[in-house]
Design an enzyme around this catalytic site. Structure first.
Site, PDB file in Angstrom:
ATOM      1  N   SER A  97     -27.994 -10.052   8.259  1.00 28.26           N
ATOM      2  CA  SER A  97     -28.880 -10.271   9.050  1.00 28.26           C
ATOM      3  C   SER A  97     -29.452 -11.570   9.160  1.00 28.26           C
ATOM      4  CB  SER A  97     -30.300  -9.321   8.676  1.00 28.26           C
ATOM      5  OG  SER A  97     -31.176  -9.296   9.736  1.00 28.26           O
ATOM      6  N   GLU A  98     -29.684 -12.094  10.569  1.00 28.53           N
ATOM      7  CA  GLU A  98     -29.996 -13.617  10.750  1.00 28.53           C
ATOM      8  C   GLU A  98     -31.183 -13.929  10.365  1.00 28.53           C
ATOM      9  OE1 GLU A  98     -29.519 -11.455  13.318  1.00 28.53           O
ATOM     10  OE2 GLU A  98     -30.433 -11.550  14.858  1.00 28.53           O
ATOM     11  N   ASN A  99     -32.280 -13.104   9.763  1.00 25.74           N
ATOM     12  CA  ASN A  99     -33.249 -13.900   8.906  1.00 25.74           C
ATOM     13  C   ASN A  99     -33.217 -13.949   7.811  1.00 25.74           C
ATOM     14  OD1 ASN A  99     -33.130 -10.943   8.861  1.00 25.74           O
ATOM     15  ND2 ASN A  99     -35.178 -10.859   7.952  1.00 25.74           N
ATOM     16  N   GLY A 100     -31.964 -13.984   7.235  1.00 21.51           N
ATOM     17  CA  GLY A 100     -31.445 -14.533   6.012  1.00 21.51           C
ATOM     18  C   GLY A 100     -31.126 -13.685   4.626  1.00 21.51           C
ATOM     19  N   SER A 117     -28.514 -19.081   7.351  1.00 20.14           N
ATOM     20  CA  SER A 117     -27.950 -18.130   7.978  1.00 20.14           C
ATOM     21  C   SER A 117     -27.043 -18.404   9.314  1.00 20.14           C
ATOM     22  CB  SER A 117     -29.288 -17.157   8.472  1.00 20.14           C
ATOM     23  OG  SER A 117     -29.042 -16.078   8.824  1.00 20.14           O
TER      24      SER A 117
END
Lengths: 218, 233
Positions: free
Chosen positions: A46-49, A88
């Site tokens: 998930s691109e928020n980390g 990320s």
């Protein structure tokens, strides 16, 4: 019968391969995580980390410091990793994430995708979508074949501001599975009980149709 | 050791002025510097340029600054959860620069790392590329994106020490370490300010050199935007 959203996700899950790193967008793509075939290990980014994203937490175990890119509370699985936003997107831009599944408002026959803006109406921002579509090796779009007005979302040319060019490889809709080829959309599969003629009538772009088109297996 | 501790939020904010550029860490409401935002929203500061992935919600986060029209320009990647934001943007009261999330992260990192600009494929062929230099590498088109810096960067960490070393928790890390690098003055508020020596140097996410002021935060609400749960079987 046209597929429902869960069945679209189920069909896309057949594209998952063992030991793949996958990023799922918001909406129908999120549902893909519910249909991972047995015997196949997938790690969700998930691109928020977070890498190794797990299911939603049990009630009472929600943690405000553990969310996904849709700001939903999540859990992590054994072997998960946490990192900052630049790392990320290094995973994404550097093509370490192998498959991206995204929703879309329009897809064109050269693989352009529009999914971030309706001028004057919806101006929420692109979030990570532009970085994802610019770099992912394999992008599958999950969406309904037509918009709410009944207009085809499978187009010769996108009419909305685009998110990325020449990037979509495959589209799975409630009616069909389409591959984006050098010559345009190729019809690979049709939803159970939906005829090729019906798909053609509901699609603005031209379709390449070779031989008998099989029904999707769900 | 250089001691970075300030005793309260007023000391932490010494030097903030109208028309400055501020960075705020956080993704949605996760990992936002709640103490700094709360105090700034009560000060007579206007004409601000704010760099933050999101713009909060109507009654929390940067939504508090938006409500008082303190923000002149917003640089973000996604602003979907805030109606007042959308209203000010569509009416033209608020200038908005929407940029891809990965480019935003890297532009902050570059700002702190002394890299003035870089090429990225994100946004090529879209509105984002308008007016930007395009160059081809390995047969693929990329656009030139410039670094971002700020007069103040406000970040929030889980634990920190007097030297300014920071450790983040969960996905609350997000943009915080990158913005910490890019602030002329970086103010870090932490849930727990621990004695020097207690943090394992191997585990530091943001080394203290990037932090000018560190503060024991208080009264964290840590709101959840989308509470999603599953049933116990």
């Amino acid at each position: 019968m046209a597929l429902d959203k869960n069945q679209i996700a189920q069909r896309i899950s057949q594209e998952l391969k063992h030991n793949m790193y996958v990023n799922l967008g918001i909406g129908i793509p999120t549902l893909v995580a519910n249909f991972i075939p047995t015997g196949i290990d997938i790690e969700f980014q998930s691109e928020n980390g977070v890498l190794g994203m797990g299911p939603f937490p049990f009630e009472g175990e929600e943690d405000p410091d553990m969310i996904n890119a849709g700001k939903q509370t999540i859990t992590t699985l054994l072997g998960a990793a946490l990192f900052d936003s630049s790392i990320s997107f290094a995973m994404i831009r550097g093509k370490h994430v192998q498959l991206t599944v995204l929703g879309a408002m329009e897809v064109s026959e050269n693989g352009d995708i529009a999914n971030w803006k309706i001028p004057g109406k919806m101006v929420k921002g692109m979030g990570g979508a532009m970085d994802l579509v610019a770099s992912a090796e394999n992008i599958i779009v999950a969406m309904m074949h037509s918009n709410r007005k009944g207009e085809s979302k499978i187009l010769k040319t996108c009419t909305l501001p685009i998110t990325g060019v020449n990037c979509v490889k495959k589209v799975v809709t409630n009616l069909a599975v389409l591959e984006v080829t050098d010559k345009g959309f190729k019809l690979l599969e049709r939803a159970p009980g939906v005829s090729v003629e019906e798909i053609k009538n509901l699609t603005e772009a031209d379709l390449i149709i070779e031989g008998k088109i099989p029904e999707m297996k769900l | 050791m250089i001691n970075k501790v300030v005793n309260n939020i007023n000391q932490a904010l010494i030097g903030v002025e109208s028309n400055m550029t501020f960075m705020f860490g956080g993704f949605g409401l996760s990992g936002i510097p709640e103490n700094a935002i709360s105090k700034l929203s009560k000060m007579d500061l206007f004409g601000l340029t704010c760099i933050s992935n999101n713009a909060g919600i109507d009654d929390f986060g940067l939504g508090l600054l938006l409500k008082r029209k303190q923000i002149k320009k917003m640089i973000s990647s996604y602003v979907g959860e805030n109606e007042e934001f959308e209203r000010q943007m569509l009416s033209g009261e608020l200038k908005v620069d929407l940029i891809p999330q990965g480019s935003l992260a890297e532009r902050c990192r570059a700002g702190g790392a002394g890299i003035p600009a870089f090429f990225t494929p994100a946004g090529y062929g879209t509105e984002v590329a308008e007016g930007k230099e395009v160059r081809e590498y390995n047969g693929k088109s990329h656009i030139l994106e410039s670094a971002l810096t700020a007069d103040f960067a406000f970040v929030k960490a889980w634990r920190g020490d007097a030297a300014g070393n920071l450790i983040f928790k969960g996905t609350a890390r997000n943009f915080n370490p990158l913005m910490a690098m890019a602030g002329t003055i970086t103010v870090a508020e932490v849930e727990e300010l621990v004695p020097v020596g207690e943090l394992d140097p191997n585990q530091i996410h943001t080394p203290g050199i990037f932090v000018q002021r560190i503060l024991q935060g208080e009264n964290y609400e840590k709101r959840i935007e989308q509470r999603t749960v599953r049933k116990r079987e």
